[in-house]
Design a protein around this motif. Structure first.
Motif, PDB file in Angstrom:
ATOM      1  N   MET A  81      -5.618 101.143  64.751  1.00 54.41           N
ATOM      2  CA  MET A  81      -5.420 102.388  65.470  1.00 54.41           C
ATOM      3  C   MET A  81      -6.746 103.119  65.639  1.00 54.41           C
ATOM      4  SD  MET A  81      -2.486 105.204  64.746  1.00 54.41           S
ATOM      5  CE  MET A  81      -2.917 105.424  63.025  1.00 54.41           C
ATOM      6  N   ILE A  82      -6.926 103.733  66.807  1.00 54.84           N
ATOM      7  CA  ILE A  82      -8.117 104.536  67.071  1.00 54.84           C
ATOM      8  C   ILE A  82      -7.869 105.953  66.564  1.00 54.84           C
ATOM      9  CG2 ILE A  82      -9.584 105.539  68.859  1.00 54.84           C
ATOM     10  CD1 ILE A  82      -9.031 103.091  70.571  1.00 54.84           C
ATOM     11  N   ASP A  83      -8.747 106.415  65.682  1.00 53.92           N
ATOM     12  CA  ASP A  83      -8.638 107.762  65.130  1.00 53.92           C
ATOM     13  C   ASP A  83      -9.594 108.688  65.865  1.00 53.92           C
ATOM     14  OD1 ASP A  83      -6.830 107.418  62.682  1.00 53.92           O
ATOM     15  OD2 ASP A  83      -8.334 105.863  62.344  1.00 53.92           O
ATOM     16  N   LEU A  84      -9.100 109.846  66.277  1.00 52.49           N
ATOM     17  CA  LEU A  84      -9.911 110.822  66.981  1.00 52.49           C
ATOM     18  C   LEU A  84      -9.825 112.181  66.296  1.00 52.49           C
ATOM     19  CD1 LEU A  84      -8.716 110.254  70.686  1.00 52.49           C
ATOM     20  CD2 LEU A  84     -10.748 109.278  69.636  1.00 52.49           C
ATOM     21  N   VAL A  85     -10.909 112.938  66.404  1.00 52.37           N
ATOM     22  CA  VAL A  85     -10.879 114.358  66.072  1.00 52.37           C
ATOM     23  C   VAL A  85     -11.330 115.107  67.314  1.00 52.37           C
ATOM     24  CG1 VAL A  85     -12.003 116.213  64.770  1.00 52.37           C
ATOM     25  CG2 VAL A  85     -11.204 114.174  63.582  1.00 52.37           C
ATOM     26  N   ILE A  86     -10.533 116.089  67.713  1.00 54.43           N
ATOM     27  CA  ILE A  86     -10.824 116.887  68.905  1.00 54.43           C
ATOM     28  C   ILE A  86     -10.990 118.336  68.480  1.00 54.43           C
ATOM     29  CG2 ILE A  86      -9.981 117.632  71.165  1.00 54.43           C
ATOM     30  CD1 ILE A  86      -8.217 115.095  71.197  1.00 54.43           C
ATOM     31  N   THR A 113     -14.526 121.072  72.849  1.00 56.45           N
ATOM     32  CA  THR A 113     -15.856 121.409  72.357  1.00 56.45           C
ATOM     33  C   THR A 113     -16.587 120.176  71.842  1.00 56.45           C
ATOM     34  OG1 THR A 113     -15.106 123.629  71.719  1.00 56.45           O
ATOM     35  CG2 THR A 113     -17.141 122.830  70.706  1.00 56.45           C
ATOM     36  N   LEU A 114     -15.870 119.336  71.122  1.00 54.85           N
ATOM     37  CA  LEU A 114     -16.440 118.119  70.539  1.00 54.85           C
ATOM     38  C   LEU A 114     -15.306 117.132  70.322  1.00 54.85           C
ATOM     39  CD1 LEU A 114     -18.895 116.668  68.998  1.00 54.85           C
ATOM     40  CD2 LEU A 114     -17.893 117.646  66.918  1.00 54.85           C
ATOM     41  N   CYS A 115     -15.587 115.861  70.546  1.00 58.14           N
ATOM     42  CA  CYS A 115     -14.598 114.827  70.230  1.00 58.14           C
ATOM     43  C   CYS A 115     -15.333 113.612  69.683  1.00 58.14           C
ATOM     44  CB  CYS A 115     -13.796 114.446  71.468  1.00 58.14           C
ATOM     45  SG  CYS A 115     -12.559 113.141  71.141  1.00 58.14           S
ATOM     46  N   PHE A 116     -14.831 113.076  68.579  1.00 56.38           N
ATOM     47  CA  PHE A 116     -15.414 111.847  68.047  1.00 56.38           C
ATOM     48  C   PHE A 116     -14.313 110.917  67.550  1.00 56.38           C
ATOM     49  CE2 PHE A 116     -15.352 114.757  64.389  1.00 56.38           C
ATOM     50  CZ  PHE A 116     -14.864 113.965  63.365  1.00 56.38           C
ATOM     51  N   TYR A 172     -13.076 105.036  76.709  1.00 57.39           N
ATOM     52  CA  TYR A 172     -12.957 106.328  76.060  1.00 57.39           C
ATOM     53  C   TYR A 172     -12.863 107.469  77.069  1.00 57.39           C
ATOM     54  CZ  TYR A 172     -13.953 104.138  71.554  1.00 57.39           C
ATOM     55  OH  TYR A 172     -13.886 103.371  70.424  1.00 57.39           O
ATOM     56  N   VAL A 173     -13.549 107.327  78.201  1.00 51.76           N
ATOM     57  CA  VAL A 173     -13.434 108.338  79.254  1.00 51.76           C
ATOM     58  C   VAL A 173     -11.987 108.418  79.736  1.00 51.76           C
ATOM     59  CG1 VAL A 173     -14.105 108.958  81.597  1.00 51.76           C
ATOM     60  CG2 VAL A 173     -15.832 108.145  79.995  1.00 51.76           C
ATOM     61  N   LYS A 174     -11.376 107.259  79.902  1.00 49.26           N
ATOM     62  CA  LYS A 174      -9.968 107.205  80.327  1.00 49.26           C
ATOM     63  C   LYS A 174      -9.062 107.803  79.260  1.00 49.26           C
ATOM     64  CE  LYS A 174      -6.429 103.975  81.989  1.00 49.26           C
ATOM     65  NZ  LYS A 174      -6.121 102.546  82.269  1.00 49.26           N
ATOM     66  N   VAL A 228     -20.031 107.870  63.282  1.00 44.65           N
ATOM     67  CA  VAL A 228     -18.849 107.988  64.123  1.00 44.65           C
ATOM     68  C   VAL A 228     -19.266 107.739  65.569  1.00 44.65           C
ATOM     69  CG1 VAL A 228     -17.718 109.656  62.591  1.00 44.65           C
ATOM     70  CG2 VAL A 228     -19.148 110.482  64.486  1.00 44.65           C
ATOM     71  N   GLU A 229     -18.292 107.579  66.428  1.00 38.36           N
ATOM     72  CA  GLU A 229     -18.544 107.407  67.856  1.00 38.36           C
ATOM     73  C   GLU A 229     -18.291 108.742  68.548  1.00 38.36           C
ATOM     74  OE1 GLU A 229     -19.685 105.064  71.097  1.00 38.36           O
ATOM     75  OE2 GLU A 229     -19.355 104.259  69.074  1.00 38.36           O
ATOM     76  N   ILE A 230     -19.351 109.375  69.004  1.00 38.37           N
ATOM     77  CA  ILE A 230     -19.204 110.660  69.691  1.00 38.37           C
ATOM     78  C   ILE A 230     -18.736 110.407  71.123  1.00 38.37           C
ATOM     79  CG2 ILE A 230     -20.355 112.755  70.473  1.00 38.37           C
ATOM     80  CD1 ILE A 230     -20.163 112.637  67.468  1.00 38.37           C
ATOM     81  N   LEU A 231     -17.564 110.919  71.446  1.00 43.23           N
ATOM     82  CA  LEU A 231     -17.001 110.714  72.781  1.00 43.23           C
ATOM     83  C   LEU A 231     -17.287 111.887  73.709  1.00 43.23           C
ATOM     84  CD1 LEU A 231     -13.510 109.199  71.890  1.00 43.23           C
ATOM     85  CD2 LEU A 231     -15.765 108.123  71.921  1.00 43.23           C
ATOM     86  N   HIS A 232     -17.366 113.066  73.140  1.00 44.10           N
ATOM     87  CA  HIS A 232     -17.677 114.268  73.925  1.00 44.10           C
ATOM     88  C   HIS A 232     -18.691 115.073  73.136  1.00 44.10           C
ATOM     89  CE1 HIS A 232     -16.649 117.525  76.877  1.00 44.10           C
ATOM     90  NE2 HIS A 232     -17.144 118.260  75.903  1.00 44.10           N
TER      91      HIS A 232
END
Length: 339
Positions: A48-53, A26-29, A14-16, A140-144
């Motif tokens: 598919m990986i779904d993200l919200v930024i 501000t936030l990404c999950f 996820y960092v990559k 959810v998976e919090i990435l940032h």
């Protein structure tokens, strides 16, 4: 070496992934079957990986992202980043989605939605669209992680609101799983896509394999509501106070938009006489149809935002991608209807 504290504990994958985007986030999950375990789905390359930024300034963010990742965008990018950001901010559920993006040197596909911090906070607190707030009702998976105190407070308030709304929809006794189904259903009931295009078992598929994650998410909220709801240790039995006083309490804790909607609906059903908010909520709490009124109003909010966002997605994704993405959804829906 400078360590980004917001990314501590996030997997290298996820960092990559996040490194592909402009970093003023501000936030990404991440959410959905490509990330969180769902019944009938296998997390992996096929999903598919779904993200919200969430970003502070969508105009600056899209300007940089179009330079970095022009292939992510449909032909709308030719109108410039100001048009893209304005389209995001003023139409649908205040989100701009890029979909079916293949990651470099990988078979993994992603879809990501961009929302401004201001719009994120508004939806979390007020449920004006129940779109991104609904996604955050579920694990959810919090990435940032966000360091913004307003965002962090709004995230917690959104969970409290979900419990208040769900208790209004549930009977006096229920199970822990029933509660999590009700919470999950808040943003699916009335969803335009659930009519045609989504797995009909979506709610059960989300809740069944993630009960422990739901429990971790909502235990602090339920602990704060011990005067109104009680749960057995094994979660097989839950009891709530369904007196008019308890219902009035939950109604007064609803977010602004659904609260206004239930007041308007209740007054509409009473004829020409109008009552103020306090009197209307008090009277509705004594009405046996209280839960149905709340349910209908939530459905109307979700239907309107999901329909507008789906139409908006045709332009943000482009016609070809829209057809591909929709066809996959329809296939999943048809499989779910088979006995």
């Amino acid at each position: 070496m400078i360590v980004n504290k917001a990314l501590i504990g996030v997997s290298s994958t996820y960092v990559k992934l996040l490194s592909l985007f402009p970093q003023n986030i501000t936030l990404c999950f991440a959410y959905g079957s490509g990330v969180m375990k769902q019944s009938g789905q296998s997390t992996g390359k096929r999903n598919m990986i779904d993200l919200v930024i969430a970003v502070e300034d969508p105009y600056k963010w899209h300007e940089q992202n179009i330079l970095w990742n022009p292939h992510h965008y449909s032909s709308l990018r030719w109108f410039g980043h100001n048009f893209v950001a304005s389209y995001q901010e003023n139409w649908g559920a205040k989100m701009y989605f890029n979909t079916l993006i293949k990651l470099p040197d990988s078979d993994t596909m992603i879809k990501y939605g961009v929302i401004s911090r201001a719009s994120l906070v508004t939806d979390l607190l007020d449920w004006n669209d129940l779109y991104v707030s609904g996604r955050l009702h579920k694990p959810v998976e919090i990435l940032h992680k966000s360091s913004n105190t307003q965002v962090r407070a709004a995230l917690q308030q959104n969970l409290h609101s979900a419990v208040h709304a769900s208790l209004l929809l549930l009977p006096e006794s229920f199970t822990e799983t029933d509660l999590y189904r009700a919470i999950t259903g808040l943003s699916y009931g009335g969803d335009f896509r659930m009519i045609f295009g989504e797995d009909k078992n979506k709610i059960d598929n989300i809740v069944s394999p993630q009960v422990e994650s739901f429990r971790e998410l909502y235990s602090p909220v339920l602990k704060s509501l011990q005067d109104y709801v009680e749960m057995s240790k094994d979660g097989q039995m839950c009891w709530q106070d369904t007196s008019p006083g308890a219902k009035n309490f939950h109604l007064n804790q609803l977010p602004k938009v659904p609260q206004r909607a239930v007041v308007k609906q209740w007054n509409k059903d009473r004829g020409s006489r109008r009552h103020d908010t306090e009197d209307s909520l008090y009277a509705l709490a004594h009405d046996p149809e209280c839960g149905h009124v709340v349910c209908d109003c939530l459905h109307h909010i979700v239907f309107a935002s999901s329909a507008r966002q789906s139409l908006k997605g045709i332009l943000t994704a482009g016609l070809a991608k829209s057809v591909r993405y929709s066809s996959k959804k329809i296939v999943k829906m048809l499989k779910s209807t088979k006995l």
